[in-house]
Design a protein around this motif. Structure first.
Motif, PDB file in Angstrom:
ATOM      1  N   GLU A 102       0.834  -1.197   0.000  1.00  0.00           N
ATOM      2  CA  GLU A 102       0.000   0.000   0.000  1.00  0.00           C
ATOM      3  C   GLU A 102       0.871   1.249   0.000  1.00  0.00           C
ATOM      4  N   LEU A 103       0.453   2.253  -0.762  1.00  0.00           N
ATOM      5  CA  LEU A 103       1.157   3.522  -0.836  1.00  0.00           C
ATOM      6  C   LEU A 103       0.153   4.635  -0.556  1.00  0.00           C
ATOM      7  N   ARG A 104       0.497   5.497   0.389  1.00  0.00           N
ATOM      8  CA  ARG A 104      -0.349   6.659   0.698  1.00  0.00           C
ATOM      9  C   ARG A 104       0.429   7.914   0.353  1.00  0.00           C
ATOM     10  N   TYR A 105      -0.232   8.856  -0.299  1.00  0.00           N
ATOM     11  CA  TYR A 105       0.475  10.085  -0.666  1.00  0.00           C
ATOM     12  C   TYR A 105      -0.434  11.304  -0.598  1.00  0.00           C
ATOM     13  N   VAL A 106       0.220  12.460  -0.521  1.00  0.00           N
ATOM     14  CA  VAL A 106      -0.450  13.755  -0.584  1.00  0.00           C
ATOM     15  C   VAL A 106       0.216  14.553  -1.697  1.00  0.00           C
ATOM     16  N   LEU A 107      -0.597  15.085  -2.607  1.00  0.00           N
ATOM     17  CA  LEU A 107      -0.130  16.013  -3.632  1.00  0.00           C
ATOM     18  C   LEU A 107      -0.673  17.378  -3.230  1.00  0.00           C
ATOM     19  N   GLY A 108       0.180  18.361  -3.124  1.00  0.00           N
ATOM     20  CA  GLY A 108      -0.291  19.670  -2.704  1.00  0.00           C
ATOM     21  C   GLY A 108       0.249  20.790  -3.554  1.00  0.00           C
ATOM     22  N   GLY A 109      -0.519  21.882  -3.601  1.00  0.00           N
ATOM     23  CA  GLY A 109      -0.090  23.046  -4.355  1.00  0.00           C
ATOM     24  C   GLY A 109      -1.179  24.091  -4.400  1.00  0.00           C
ATOM     25  N   PRO A 110      -0.924  25.174  -5.122  1.00  0.00           N
ATOM     26  CA  PRO A 110      -1.934  26.223  -5.229  1.00  0.00           C
ATOM     27  C   PRO A 110      -3.059  25.802  -6.165  1.00  0.00           C
ATOM     28  N   GLN A 111      -4.254  26.264  -5.877  1.00  0.00           N
ATOM     29  CA  GLN A 111      -5.371  25.998  -6.779  1.00  0.00           C
ATOM     30  C   GLN A 111      -5.082  26.645  -8.113  1.00  0.00           C
ATOM     31  N   GLY A 112      -5.397  25.927  -9.176  1.00  0.00           N
ATOM     32  CA  GLY A 112      -5.120  26.437 -10.514  1.00  0.00           C
ATOM     33  C   GLY A 112      -3.716  26.123 -10.980  1.00  0.00           C
ATOM     34  N   GLY A 113      -2.963  25.338 -10.189  1.00  0.00           N
ATOM     35  CA  GLY A 113      -1.581  25.036 -10.524  1.00  0.00           C
ATOM     36  C   GLY A 113      -1.349  23.661 -11.131  1.00  0.00           C
ATOM     37  N   SER A 162      -4.397  23.794  -1.794  1.00  0.00           N
ATOM     38  CA  SER A 162      -5.288  22.643  -1.843  1.00  0.00           C
ATOM     39  C   SER A 162      -4.423  21.399  -1.979  1.00  0.00           C
ATOM     40  N   TYR A 163      -5.020  20.248  -1.712  1.00  0.00           N
ATOM     41  CA  TYR A 163      -4.236  19.016  -1.793  1.00  0.00           C
ATOM     42  C   TYR A 163      -5.131  17.827  -2.107  1.00  0.00           C
ATOM     43  N   VAL A 164      -4.491  16.787  -2.611  1.00  0.00           N
ATOM     44  CA  VAL A 164      -5.149  15.516  -2.882  1.00  0.00           C
ATOM     45  C   VAL A 164      -4.519  14.482  -1.971  1.00  0.00           C
ATOM     46  N   HIS A 165      -5.345  13.765  -1.234  1.00  0.00           N
ATOM     47  CA  HIS A 165      -4.894  12.689  -0.354  1.00  0.00           C
ATOM     48  C   HIS A 165      -5.333  11.388  -1.030  1.00  0.00           C
ATOM     49  N   ALA A 166      -4.388  10.460  -1.235  1.00  0.00           N
ATOM     50  CA  ALA A 166      -4.709   9.237  -1.970  1.00  0.00           C
ATOM     51  C   ALA A 166      -4.059   8.013  -1.344  1.00  0.00           C
ATOM     52  N   THR A 167      -4.682   6.872  -1.600  1.00  0.00           N
ATOM     53  CA  THR A 167      -4.141   5.575  -1.209  1.00  0.00           C
ATOM     54  C   THR A 167      -4.191   4.656  -2.419  1.00  0.00           C
ATOM     55  N   VAL A 168      -3.093   3.956  -2.666  1.00  0.00           N
ATOM     56  CA  VAL A 168      -2.982   2.995  -3.762  1.00  0.00           C
ATOM     57  C   VAL A 168      -2.674   1.646  -3.138  1.00  0.00           C
ATOM     58  N   VAL A 219       4.948  13.036   0.178  1.00  0.00           N
ATOM     59  CA  VAL A 219       4.321  14.352   0.004  1.00  0.00           C
ATOM     60  C   VAL A 219       4.963  14.967  -1.233  1.00  0.00           C
ATOM     61  N   ALA A 220       4.159  15.162  -2.275  1.00  0.00           N
ATOM     62  CA  ALA A 220       4.634  15.791  -3.502  1.00  0.00           C
ATOM     63  C   ALA A 220       4.165  17.238  -3.483  1.00  0.00           C
ATOM     64  N   ALA A 221       5.107  18.162  -3.496  1.00  0.00           N
ATOM     65  CA  ALA A 221       4.792  19.576  -3.308  1.00  0.00           C
ATOM     66  C   ALA A 221       5.002  20.386  -4.579  1.00  0.00           C
ATOM     67  N   MET A 222       4.007  21.184  -4.929  1.00  0.00           N
ATOM     68  CA  MET A 222       4.121  22.117  -6.046  1.00  0.00           C
ATOM     69  C   MET A 222       4.428  23.525  -5.556  1.00  0.00           C
ATOM     70  N   ASP A 223       4.485  23.673  -4.235  1.00  0.00           N
ATOM     71  CA  ASP A 223       4.847  24.960  -3.638  1.00  0.00           C
ATOM     72  C   ASP A 223       5.392  24.730  -2.224  1.00  0.00           C
ATOM     73  N   ALA A 224       6.000  25.747  -1.671  1.00  0.00           N
ATOM     74  CA  ALA A 224       6.604  25.623  -0.339  1.00  0.00           C
ATOM     75  C   ALA A 224       5.558  25.437   0.746  1.00  0.00           C
ATOM     76  N   GLU A 225       4.380  26.000   0.582  1.00  0.00           N
ATOM     77  CA  GLU A 225       3.340  25.868   1.604  1.00  0.00           C
ATOM     78  C   GLU A 225       2.975  24.409   1.846  1.00  0.00           C
ATOM     79  N   THR A 226       2.987  23.605   0.793  1.00  0.00           N
ATOM     80  CA  THR A 226       2.682  22.183   0.930  1.00  0.00           C
ATOM     81  C   THR A 226       3.696  21.490   1.834  1.00  0.00           C
TER      82      THR A 226
END
Length: 93
Positions: free
Chosen positions: A3-14, A49-55, A71-78
């Motif tokens: 199982e793999l759990r991840y969070v993708l985060g970044g600004p909305q519209g990004g 905003s962010y996406v929380h997922a489990t595979v 945690v995959a970050a598209m910005d520093a806030e993530t």
């Protein structure tokens, strides 16, 4: 890994939604079970905003849980928002 759990985060519209859809499609086409949920604020662009997922390699996941493996970050806030959600961080406290 079963199982793999991840969070993708970044600004909305990004590009977060597109990235999430591509990853979910790729995992499901490869035979993995995927569940994900997007958290976002009610504005059009800019806020975090962010996406929380489990595979899962063995079944269709029925719930999302923490901690996450990636945690995959598209910005520093993530990075700052989700750093404490990482599994390795919690194991090394």
């Amino acid at each position: 890994m079963i199982e793999l759990r991840y969070v993708l985060g970044g600004p909305q519209g990004g590009g977060l939604e597109t990235t999430s859809e591509i990853l979910s499609w790729a995992f499901s086409k490869s035979g993995y079970g995927v569940i994900s949920d997007r958290e976002y604020f009610s504005n059009i662009k800019g806020r975090h905003s962010y996406v929380h997922a489990t595979v899962s390699a063995t079944e269709l996941p029925k719930h999302l849980s923490y901690p996450v493996d990636i945690v995959a970050a598209m910005d520093a806030e993530t990075v700052f928002t989700h750093f404490n959600d990482l599994r390795w961080w919690l194991l090394n406290l």
